[in-house]
Design an enzyme around this catalytic site. Structure first.
Site, PDB file in Angstrom:
ATOM      1  N   ALA A 265       7.127   2.469  90.344  1.00 51.58           N
ATOM      2  CA  ALA A 265       6.192   1.414  90.008  1.00 51.58           C
ATOM      3  C   ALA A 265       4.984   2.019  89.311  1.00 51.58           C
ATOM      4  O   ALA A 265       4.858   3.247  89.227  1.00 51.58           O
ATOM      5  CB  ALA A 265       5.730   0.683  91.263  1.00 51.58           C
ATOM      6  N   MET A 266       4.082   1.143  88.833  1.00 51.99           N
ATOM      7  CA  MET A 266       2.918   1.618  88.086  1.00 51.99           C
ATOM      8  C   MET A 266       1.695   0.777  88.422  1.00 51.99           C
ATOM      9  O   MET A 266       1.735  -0.450  88.413  1.00 51.99           O
ATOM     10  CB  MET A 266       3.236   1.558  86.582  1.00 51.99           C
ATOM     11  N   GLU A 267       0.599   1.491  88.684  1.00 55.72           N
ATOM     12  CA  GLU A 267      -0.615   0.877  89.239  1.00 55.72           C
ATOM     13  C   GLU A 267      -1.562   0.266  88.215  1.00 55.72           C
ATOM     14  O   GLU A 267      -2.767   0.214  88.460  1.00 55.72           O
ATOM     15  CB  GLU A 267      -1.358   1.949  90.043  1.00 55.72           C
ATOM     16  N   ASN A 268      -1.078  -0.227  87.068  1.00 57.87           N
ATOM     17  CA  ASN A 268      -1.966  -0.810  86.052  1.00 57.87           C
ATOM     18  C   ASN A 268      -2.993  -1.738  86.689  1.00 57.87           C
ATOM     19  O   ASN A 268      -2.664  -2.524  87.564  1.00 57.87           O
ATOM     20  CB  ASN A 268      -1.145  -1.620  85.056  1.00 57.87           C
ATOM     21  N   GLU A 301       0.774   1.698  95.239  1.00 59.35           N
ATOM     22  CA  GLU A 301       0.215   1.210  93.966  1.00 59.35           C
ATOM     23  C   GLU A 301      -1.093   0.472  94.223  1.00 59.35           C
ATOM     24  O   GLU A 301      -2.051   0.594  93.459  1.00 59.35           O
ATOM     25  CB  GLU A 301       1.206   0.301  93.231  1.00 59.35           C
ATOM     26  N   HIS A 304      -3.939   2.850  94.723  1.00 56.59           N
ATOM     27  CA  HIS A 304      -4.422   3.459  93.479  1.00 56.59           C
ATOM     28  C   HIS A 304      -5.612   2.697  92.897  1.00 56.59           C
ATOM     29  O   HIS A 304      -6.344   3.246  92.080  1.00 56.59           O
ATOM     30  CB  HIS A 304      -3.313   3.468  92.428  1.00 56.59           C
ATOM     31  N   GLU A 323      -2.547  11.342  92.744  1.00 54.02           N
ATOM     32  CA  GLU A 323      -1.228  11.153  93.357  1.00 54.02           C
ATOM     33  C   GLU A 323      -1.139  11.736  94.762  1.00 54.02           C
ATOM     34  O   GLU A 323      -0.629  11.102  95.681  1.00 54.02           O
ATOM     35  CB  GLU A 323      -0.131  11.712  92.447  1.00 54.02           C
TER      36      GLU A 323
HETATM   37  N1  B3K Z   1       1.395   6.543  88.522  1.00 50.35           N
HETATM   38  C1  B3K Z   1       2.775   6.154  88.349  1.00 50.35           C
HETATM   39  C2  B3K Z   1       3.545   7.227  87.671  1.00 50.35           C
HETATM   40  C3  B3K Z   1       4.019   6.889  86.324  1.00 50.35           C
HETATM   41  C4  B3K Z   1       4.459   8.123  85.569  1.00 50.35           C
HETATM   42  C5  B3K Z   1       5.324   7.855  84.445  1.00 50.35           C
HETATM   43  N2  B3K Z   1       5.617   9.025  83.655  1.00 50.35           N
HETATM   44  C6  B3K Z   1       3.421   5.783  89.638  1.00 50.35           C
HETATM   45  C7  B3K Z   1       2.678   6.144  90.861  1.00 50.35           C
HETATM   46  O1  B3K Z   1       2.598   7.284  91.224  1.00 50.35           O
HETATM   47  O2  B3K Z   1       2.123   5.287  91.474  1.00 50.35           O
HETATM   48 ZN    ZN Z   2       0.966   7.147  92.469  1.00 47.86          ZN
END
Ligand code: B3K
Ligand code: ZN
Length: 877
Positions: A265-268, A301, A304, A323
């Site tokens: 997943a991704m924390e946008n 997420e 973050h 992380e």
């Molecule tokens: N920060 C994202 C990692 C995405 C990396 C893609 N190359 C996921 C996470 O650690 O929450």
């Molecule tokens: Zn992360």
């Protein structure tokens, strides 16, 4: 093509220009999306007058470019495959660009791409440069305003970061929504989603009274699979308020599930994008493990938002700053929500298997690397999990109150900034008054420290003398290692009383459980007034990410397994005891000698099965033998066949000797109560299924019948999957095949269940499995373009089916290399990850080494992406 060049930490320079505000307009089209960017820019006060403006950009077709409304002539800028340079710009200015990109042909899943017909983005680490020309680095933080234009029929839903501020219809069946994100953020946190999605909505009131709307966006057929993620999100939001005093800071928090995603997943900011596997659950489609994974990823997420978004990384070398800390936070959250000792056991057993292997291989790197070719290759177990262990050590070193003061200080002092690991550790040092300078070495020194411990009890004067020696083996590029500051939590368990004895060190009494600080290469600790001969219980709770050796006898281990007050170390004593027995059996197998079962292991298990243990989840862990991968990690040279044979032998002997106990355990924990992913039920299912695994090791009719019934009862996916796995891995193809067929047909419409169907089959120990992998690669539910499919089928085979992947004819290696070569063109990030098992060649016999290296050479002969190039070069160095 010339070889890609590394980036060095020591070359870090602040940006010459910063962006204060970013305005984006996307006119979506699968093959030709137009992106207009208006960047409000100014020269950095420290940058020199007249510095050129350099913007990152890849695979962009430039349509127009202007500064302060004046189009630039062709001689005023230059563009190559990686950047756009404007030699002369004013001190503050507006930069307007328009580019065209093709989401439909983006198979790397980095930047703007399409997944199951919807548009979505993944920008971390360096994907934003595939969307528009930009200073794509985390130390450039700007507010964003994003307008998304799409078709009202195929993209009724248009999402981006922040809050929606305007929407409307446009000619030709198009419509738009404008989003405003008031929190300055780096480009890697940008997100956009557009498609035909449905939402589930809930609300959350923050501690200070802010009303937040929570939305989970999914494809319509998945609307019934969001409850657990939503409940987890609300628990995580509350937990962060209590544990860290951190509240959510926008009026809207969105999660979107997409099928094609490189990571979990991704924390946008405000718009988390999730791999559907990390968000969707249903009792009939997801196992307990999946439920727990969803809970921890949703929390991760969300966490973050502070550790990563509000306070971010200065550069990508600091990746573990966000992380490692965030993994530590999600681990503590899961421990508080479920069984804390089991969470620790699970995390450590994974860590000691996979991170130790990474540390011992050619891609070993410090938590803060000093160079990289492709940052996408550094989302590793070292950065994440070892990073979390280091934060855990810090929290133990300074204590919970100072740790909280330190984290408060960190969030307050650096809010809205892009900072470094030193900044974080300095806050901890300031809040605690403890000198952490030696501790900093954990961030720069790679490899797993080894501690050799020896102890001696002096009956005459009641002293217990403990000698600890530390050494960190060389890793690529780092040959001389320094002594680290290692916290060792311990107790001395009296052999007569079975109790933790009071500890006195240097005249100071320390209770019965304490942390000693190993800082020298060799250090002696003399505990005085020890009233009886003790067995030391060392490194309790895995207080440091090290390998600890102590010459325990089997009686000592059986004693600790029965008496240690530390749940984690009780489990660990059982694992060590099993390892000693396994070592003998591995040797016997290699030497062609008859295998003899160590009766002490049988008796220890009998004791466990008949003792009153209130934490059933811990019991399930104690009854589980070390995995083949973990056993392999303990061997000087890995003999996959001997390991497989020895482990099966132990399982069968335990099952034969304790059959009735296992049957009783199965029945006592079988229940038809409606499924809930709560700790009690999970523990019961765990115990029941451990018992079934043992019973199936002897494949008697009762066991087969239990497995068959458990599969047919179709009560929940945890039980169904476990039963189907045991049947598929047994010799009873007559039962397994129809079951697999029925399962495959029933779930053909559900990609996440089909992933499990693939994984069950490719972990079969039978030698025909390679044909099956090849056959399944042609199955309509498989696609090389979907990372979940690649992981389920190829990754699982190569990582978990050790006997067959390491077949002596090299067919397993060949298959993996073929896939890597194809994926290198489609999705370099996934391709590079997939190579991992081949990079571990040095651990095997010479025949296998040669076969593995030959496949790495074959990969190297291709025209490689920087990702695959970097891994292969290291592996063959
Ligand atoms: N920060 C994202 C990692 C995405 C990396 C893609 N190359 C996921 C996470 O650690 O929450
Ligand atoms: Zn992360």
């Amino acid at each position: 093509m010339s070889d890609p060049k590394p980036t060095y930490l020591s070359d870090y320079r602040p940006p010459a220009y910063r962006v204060t505000h970013t305005e984006l307009t996307f006119d979506l089209d699968a093959k030709a999306t137009r992106v207009k960017a208006r960047l409000h820019m100014e020269r950095h006060p420290q940058a020199k007058n007249g510095a050129a403006l350099e913007l990152d950009g890849e695979r962009l077709t430039l349509i127009s470019i202007a500064i302060d409304g004046q189009p630039l002539g062709e001689d005023e800028y230059s563009v190559d495959a990686e950047r756009l340079i404007i030699e002369s710009v004013p001190q503050t200015f507006l930069l307007d660009t328009e580019v065209e990109i093709s989401p439909a042909s983006n198979t790397a899943l980095s930047g703007l791409y399409q997944s199951s017909g919807m548009f979505c983005t993944q920008c971390e680490a360096e994907g934003f440069r595939r969307i528009t020309f930009y200073p794509d680095r985390p130390d450039v933080m700007a507010t964003f305003s994003t307008t998304v234009i799409g078709s009202a029929t195929t993209e009724p839903v248009l999402l981006a970061n922040g809050n929606p501020v305007e929407r409307g219809s446009l000619p030709e069946g198009r419509h738009f929504v404008t989003w405003d994100d008031p929190h300055p953020k780096p480009s890697y946190l940008f997100a956009l989603v557009a498609g035909d999605l449905e939402k589930v909505e809930d609300r959350f009131t923050t501690a200070s009274g802010r009303e937040v709307t929570l939305q989970i966006w999914v494809e319509e057929e998945n609307l019934g699979k969001t409850d657990h993620a939503m409940a987890s999100l609300k628990r995580a939001m509350r937990w962060d308020e209590h544990a860290y005093g951190r509240e959510y800071d926008l009026d809207l928090f969105m999660i979107v599930a997409v099928n094609d995603f490189n990571m979990g997943a991704m924390e946008n900011k405000g718009l988390n994008i999730f791999n559907s596997a990390a968000v969707l659950t249903h009792p009939h489609t997801a196992t307990d493990v999946a439920f727990q994974r969803v809970e921890s990823i949703v929390a991760h997420e969300y966490f973050h938002n502070w550790s990563g978004n509000r306070v971010t990384c200065r550069d990508w070398f600091q990746l573990s700053l966000k992380e490692g800390f965030t993994v530590f936070r999600d681990q503590c959250f899961s421990a508080d929500t479920n069984s804390a000792p089991v969470k620790r056991i699970e995390d450590v057993s994974f860590f000691r298997t996979a991170q130790f292997a990474e540390d011992a291989g050619p891609t070993a790197h410090p938590i803060r690397p000093d160079h990289y070719i492709e940052i996408g290759n550094f989302y590793t177990l070292t950065i994440y999990e070892k990073g979390a262990e280091v934060v855990r050590m810090l929290s133990n070193l300074v204590g919970p109150e100072a740790f909280r003061r330190g984290s408060d200080l960190y969030f307050e002092r650096f809010d809205g900034q892009a900072v470094t690991i030193e900044d974080f550790v300095a806050c901890m040092q300031e809040a605690s008054g403890i000198d952490l300078s030696q501790f900093m070495l954990w961030y720069s020194q790679a490899g797993t420290p080894e501690i050799d411990a020896h102890g001696e009890y002096d009956y005459a004067n009641g002293d217990y003398r403990l000698i600890l020696r530390q050494r960190t083996p060389a890793t690529p590029g780092q040959y001389d290692k320094q002594a680290l500051h290692i916290p060792v939590r311990l107790g001395l368990v009296g052999t007569k009383s079975g109790r933790d004895l009071p500890l006195t060190l240097d005249g100071e009494s320390l209770g019965s459980d304490t942390v000693i600080h190993l800082r020298e290469e060799e250090q002696e600790f003399v505990f005085t007034d020890v009233s009886e001969a003790p067995v030391p219980s060392l490194l309790r709770g895995f207080s440091a990410p090290v390998k600890l050796r102590f010459p325990y006898g089997r009686e000592d281990l059986a004693f600790l397994l029965a008496n240690d007050s530390d749940g984690f170390n009780r489990w660990d004593a059982g694992q060590r005891l099993a390892m000693l027995a396994l070592d003998d059996l591995i040797a016997a197998h290699r030497n062609g000698v008859e295998k003899v079962m160590d009766t002490r292991v049988v008796e220890a298990f009998r004791h466990l099965l008949n003792a009153e243990i209130d934490d059933r989840a811990v019991l399930a862990e104690m009854l589980t033998l070390p995995s083949e991968a973990y056993i392999a990690e303990q061997q000087p040279l890995v003999d996959v066949d001997a390991i497989h044979a020895a482990r099966n032998f132990v399982k069968q002997r335990l099952a034969t000797a304790l059959r009735d106990d296992f049957l009783r355990l199965y029945k006592a924990n079988d229940s038809d109560a409606p499924y809930a992913p709560d700790p009690d039920q999970i523990a019961a299912r765990g115990l029941k299924n451990v018992a079934l695994s043992y019973l199936m090791a002897i494949e008697d009719e009762d066991a087969i019948e239990l497995a068959r019934k458990q599969f047919a009862a179709d009560h929940n996916m945890t039980d169904v999957r476990h039963a189907l796995t045991l049947l598929t891995h047994s010799s009873r193809d007559d039962i397994a095949e129809p079951a697999l067929k029925a399962f495959g047909e029933k779930w053909a419409h559900d990609p996440l269940v089909m992933d499990q169907w693939f994984a069950i089959q490719v972990t079969r120990p039978q030698p025909d499995v390679l044909d099956r992998v090849a056959f399944l690669m042609k199955h309509p539910a498989f696609s090389l373009k979907n990372p979940n499919k690649v992981r389920a089928l190829i990754g699982t085979f190569a990582g978990q089916n050790r006997v067959n992947f390491h077949r002596l004819d090299g067919a397993g290696y060949r298959l993996l290399a073929d896939v890597v070569i194809e994926l290198n063109r489609l999705n370099p990030e996934i391709a590079a990850r997939l190579i991992t098992p081949l990079t571990r060649w040095a651990r095997f016999d010479e025949t296998r080494q040669d076969l593995m290296k030959a496949e790495l050479e074959r990969i190297r002969a291709e025209e490689l992406s920087p990702n695959v190039f970097e891994v292969v070069e290291k592996a063959l160095a």
